[in-house]
Every structure is written in structure tokens, then in C-alpha cells.
Design a protein around this motif. Sequence first.
Motif, PDB file in Angstrom:
ATOM      1  N   VAL A   1      21.789 113.974 -39.739  1.00 29.83           N
ATOM      2  CA  VAL A   1      22.834 114.046 -40.760  1.00 29.83           C
ATOM      3  C   VAL A   1      22.334 114.825 -41.973  1.00 29.83           C
ATOM      4  O   VAL A   1      23.026 115.704 -42.496  1.00 29.83           O
ATOM      5  CB  VAL A   1      23.307 112.630 -41.171  1.00 29.83           C
ATOM      6  N   LEU A   2      21.120 114.523 -42.437  1.00 23.81           N
ATOM      7  CA  LEU A   2      20.565 115.220 -43.598  1.00 23.81           C
ATOM      8  C   LEU A   2      20.395 116.713 -43.331  1.00 23.81           C
ATOM      9  O   LEU A   2      20.743 117.547 -44.179  1.00 23.81           O
ATOM     10  CB  LEU A   2      19.229 114.597 -43.993  1.00 23.81           C
ATOM     11  N   LEU A   3      19.866 117.064 -42.170  1.00 20.46           N
ATOM     12  CA  LEU A   3      19.678 118.476 -41.837  1.00 20.46           C
ATOM     13  C   LEU A   3      21.013 119.201 -41.724  1.00 20.46           C
ATOM     14  O   LEU A   3      21.152 120.352 -42.154  1.00 20.46           O
ATOM     15  CB  LEU A   3      18.884 118.615 -40.531  1.00 20.46           C
ATOM     16  N   ASP A   4      22.006 118.536 -41.156  1.00 22.99           N
ATOM     17  CA  ASP A   4      23.330 119.131 -41.042  1.00 22.99           C
ATOM     18  C   ASP A   4      23.923 119.398 -42.423  1.00 22.99           C
ATOM     19  O   ASP A   4      24.467 120.468 -42.677  1.00 22.99           O
ATOM     20  CB  ASP A   4      24.237 118.216 -40.215  1.00 22.99           C
ATOM     21  N   ARG A   5      23.795 118.432 -43.319  1.00 23.23           N
ATOM     22  CA  ARG A   5      24.330 118.598 -44.677  1.00 23.23           C
ATOM     23  C   ARG A   5      23.541 119.649 -45.452  1.00 23.23           C
ATOM     24  O   ARG A   5      24.109 120.413 -46.218  1.00 23.23           O
ATOM     25  CB  ARG A   5      24.322 117.257 -45.413  1.00 23.23           C
ATOM     26  N   TYR A   6      22.232 119.704 -45.237  1.00 25.63           N
ATOM     27  CA  TYR A   6      21.401 120.731 -45.860  1.00 25.63           C
ATOM     28  C   TYR A   6      21.827 122.110 -45.364  1.00 25.63           C
ATOM     29  O   TYR A   6      22.022 123.043 -46.149  1.00 25.63           O
ATOM     30  CB  TYR A   6      19.926 120.459 -45.547  1.00 25.63           C
ATOM     31  N   ALA A   7      21.981 122.257 -44.045  1.00 23.71           N
ATOM     32  CA  ALA A   7      22.364 123.540 -43.460  1.00 23.71           C
ATOM     33  C   ALA A   7      23.721 124.005 -43.970  1.00 23.71           C
ATOM     34  O   ALA A   7      23.935 125.199 -44.170  1.00 23.71           O
ATOM     35  CB  ALA A   7      22.388 123.434 -41.937  1.00 23.71           C
TER      36      ALA A   7
END
Length: 126
Positions: free
Chosen positions: A26-32
Motif C-alpha cells: 500500500v505504501l509503495l503504491d501510494r508513493y508511486a
Amino acid sequence: MDDVTWDSADDIAAGDALTVGHLLTVLLDRYAAGVLDVPLPKEDVRASGRSGHLAAIGDAAWARADERREGEGIQSMSVLCELLLRETVAGRVSAGLDAAPRARQQTEPSEEAAGVVTPSLLHSAA
């Protein structure tokens, strides 16, 4: 990764009924997507008190975040994951599950609830 950060993130994830892998996805998706940023570290994040940790992370989120990370000059995906977890542990980022109300609240028992098989229940499990 810093062991204290990992353990704290694991506790946070467990409190939301998640694994660290799901939390990181979730964090990586939101960062991306540009929804959240991470402060670039001033110190070498490879200091003592570190261990390797494994987590199942979604491939698509990983790949998209990796592209942005390279553009921002962050050393590696491991460093990015640690920075995202640090922000979560510090309370500056949250990645809990979002819940929405159901479109239709049932007020009477349905045929499905009574055990009657209807076409809506005949789905392949394959």
C-alpha cells in the motif's frame, strides 16, 4: 532494515489486521502515485542494528515505486521501504484499510440466507 523500525511497523500492521508486506504494498503504491513523499535520509541508513527481512510485496507497486525511487536518487528499494516504514512508525503516514458502507443493506432474510440456491450463488471456484 533497522530492526526497531521493522518490529514497530509489524505491530502497526498487525493492529490493522495486515502483514508488513501488505502495508509496504500500500505504501509503495501510494508513493508511486505521488500521494506521499519520503524525506531523503541525511545519515547512512546502513548503520548497525539491522537485519534482512522478507515481505511479500505486490509486483506492480514495487515496479512503479522503483521507477520513482530511481528518479529521486534514493539508493535502493530497501532504503525506500525503510523510509516509508519510518514515516509510518512516526505517525506521519497511515496505510490502514479503507472501509465503505455496503450499497444495499438487507433488512429481511434472503433466499440465499435461507439456503435456497439461486443463479447468483452458482459461480466457478476455478
